[in-house]
Motif scaffolding. Structure first.
Motif, mmCIF file in Angstrom:
data_model
loop_
_atom_site.group_PDB
_atom_site.id
_atom_site.type_symbol
_atom_site.label_atom_id
_atom_site.label_comp_id
_atom_site.label_asym_id
_atom_site.label_seq_id
_atom_site.Cartn_x
_atom_site.Cartn_y
_atom_site.Cartn_z
ATOM 1 N N VAL A 103 42.736 -15.930 -12.579
ATOM 2 C CA VAL A 103 43.921 -15.104 -12.844
ATOM 3 C C VAL A 103 45.189 -15.828 -12.399
ATOM 4 N N VAL A 104 45.154 -16.435 -11.217
ATOM 5 C CA VAL A 104 46.329 -17.155 -10.721
ATOM 6 C C VAL A 104 46.637 -18.355 -11.603
ATOM 7 N N LEU A 105 45.612 -19.139 -11.933
ATOM 8 C CA LEU A 105 45.824 -20.321 -12.772
ATOM 9 C C LEU A 105 46.341 -19.926 -14.159
ATOM 10 N N ALA A 106 45.760 -18.879 -14.747
ATOM 11 C CA ALA A 106 46.187 -18.457 -16.078
ATOM 12 C C ALA A 106 47.626 -17.952 -16.070
ATOM 13 N N THR A 107 48.003 -17.240 -15.010
ATOM 14 C CA THR A 107 49.374 -16.742 -14.911
ATOM 15 C C THR A 107 50.369 -17.885 -14.776
ATOM 16 N N VAL A 108 50.070 -18.814 -13.887
ATOM 17 C CA VAL A 108 50.967 -19.951 -13.667
ATOM 18 C C VAL A 108 51.077 -20.798 -14.932
ATOM 19 N N MET A 150 55.807 -17.902 -7.966
ATOM 20 C CA MET A 150 55.387 -17.754 -6.574
ATOM 21 C C MET A 150 55.067 -16.295 -6.251
ATOM 22 N N LEU A 151 55.931 -15.376 -6.674
ATOM 23 C CA LEU A 151 55.735 -13.960 -6.345
ATOM 24 C C LEU A 151 54.458 -13.416 -6.967
ATOM 25 N N LEU A 152 54.258 -13.686 -8.262
ATOM 26 C CA LEU A 152 53.059 -13.183 -8.930
ATOM 27 C C LEU A 152 51.789 -13.789 -8.339
ATOM 28 N N SER A 153 51.834 -15.076 -7.996
ATOM 29 C CA SER A 153 50.657 -15.719 -7.410
ATOM 30 C C SER A 153 50.322 -15.111 -6.055
ATOM 31 N N LEU A 154 51.327 -14.892 -5.219
ATOM 32 C CA LEU A 154 51.090 -14.308 -3.897
ATOM 33 C C LEU A 154 50.565 -12.879 -4.011
ATOM 34 N N ILE A 155 51.112 -12.103 -4.947
ATOM 35 C CA ILE A 155 50.649 -10.725 -5.128
ATOM 36 C C ILE A 155 49.192 -10.694 -5.572
ATOM 37 N N GLN A 156 48.841 -11.559 -6.527
ATOM 38 C CA GLN A 156 47.472 -11.584 -7.016
ATOM 39 C C GLN A 156 46.503 -12.019 -5.929
ATOM 40 N N ILE A 178 43.525 -9.548 -4.402
ATOM 41 C CA ILE A 178 42.117 -9.942 -4.468
ATOM 42 C C ILE A 178 41.519 -10.087 -3.069
ATOM 43 N N SER A 179 42.222 -10.775 -2.176
ATOM 44 C CA SER A 179 41.699 -10.984 -0.820
ATOM 45 C C SER A 179 41.642 -9.668 -0.056
ATOM 46 N N GLY A 180 42.596 -8.769 -0.312
ATOM 47 C CA GLY A 180 42.579 -7.482 0.367
ATOM 48 C C GLY A 180 41.381 -6.665 -0.030
#
Length: 246
Positions: free
Chosen positions: A172-177, A230-236, A240-242
């Protein structure tokens, strides 16, 4: 071209009334959403199917990964020919009794043409990542579930998805970036047209800097794009980790 002049926050203040920027932001969001959601779903399914194969897995893995190793410009040029008014896609539609579609010259179809091409290109890359995740899953969990009489979809929901959460987060992070910083396909196929229908933020930055020679505004757009990534990656990652910690 000329000595820089300090303007404070004026470039950022103008963003709220910059129609070109707001339009480009919407086009980018539309492209990223319709690229990420189908690609992740399709890649997940293909990765799961590949993990069930035996000796033929290597052959299929190579064939699926092949689009990812081809040069972006070459891929874009081939698809530009395919989307041509007299290209093979419209030929197939004509053969089926349907009218030709102006894929790259109509603002209603051009964004979807780029999205369809991204599905073909991006799915191959993320399928291999999902395949690697599936191959690391402990088989004893699935064997125990089968002995208890678990069906396919409950196993996917309660075993596969929780165990695959780190891999899903990575994809998800890679696809968004990658979606936010896309450039080559839009630049080669449509150059942001027609009527700015495919002018994503990276194309706007490029044109503002090197066509209009307005480095101040181009730098402002770049900072906004960096902040969004940066914001979208940190949120995702946090979401997920939460859930994983919970």
């Amino acid at each position: 071209m000329s000595p820089p002049v300090f303007t404070g926050l004026s470039n950022y203040i103008r963003l709220a009334s910059d129609e070109q920027f707001l339009r480009s932001l919407w086009v980018t969001a539309f492209y990223v959403f319709w690229t990420i959601v189908p690609v992740i779903g399709l890649s997940f399914v293909l990765g799961g199917l590949l993990s069930t194969l035996g000796r033929s897995r290597s052959v299929w893995r190579f064939l699926l990964y092949l689009p990812s190793i081809l040069p972006f410009v070459s891929v874009a040029l081939v698809w530009k020919l395919m989307f041509n008014q007299r290209g093979p896609i419209n030929d197939a539609l004509n053969t089926a009794g349907m009218a030709s579609i102006p894929w790259l010259t109509n603002g209603a179809y051009a964004p979807w043409a780029l999205i369809f091409m991204s599905w073909w290109h991006a799915t191959s890359y993320y399928t291999i990542i999902f395949l690697a995740g599936f191959l690391t899953l402990p088989r004893d969990c699935f064997e125990a579930a089968r002995l208890d009489g678990a069906k396919l979809f409950p196993m996917i929901r309660h075993i596969t998805l929780p165990l695959m959460r780190p891999t899903i987060a990575l994809v998800v992070v890679l696809a968004t970036v990658n979606g936010l910083k896309a450039f080559v396909f839009q630049q080669v196929l449509t150059d942001g047209g027609p009527a700015n229908a495919t002018q994503i933020l990276t194309i706007l930055i490029y044109k503002t800097a090197f066509s209009y020679l307005d480095m101040g505004r181009a730098s402002t757009y770049s900072i906004v794009l960096f902040g969004c990534i940066m914001l979208l990656s940190l949120i995702q990652i946090w979401l997920i980790s939460g859930r994983r910690d919970a």
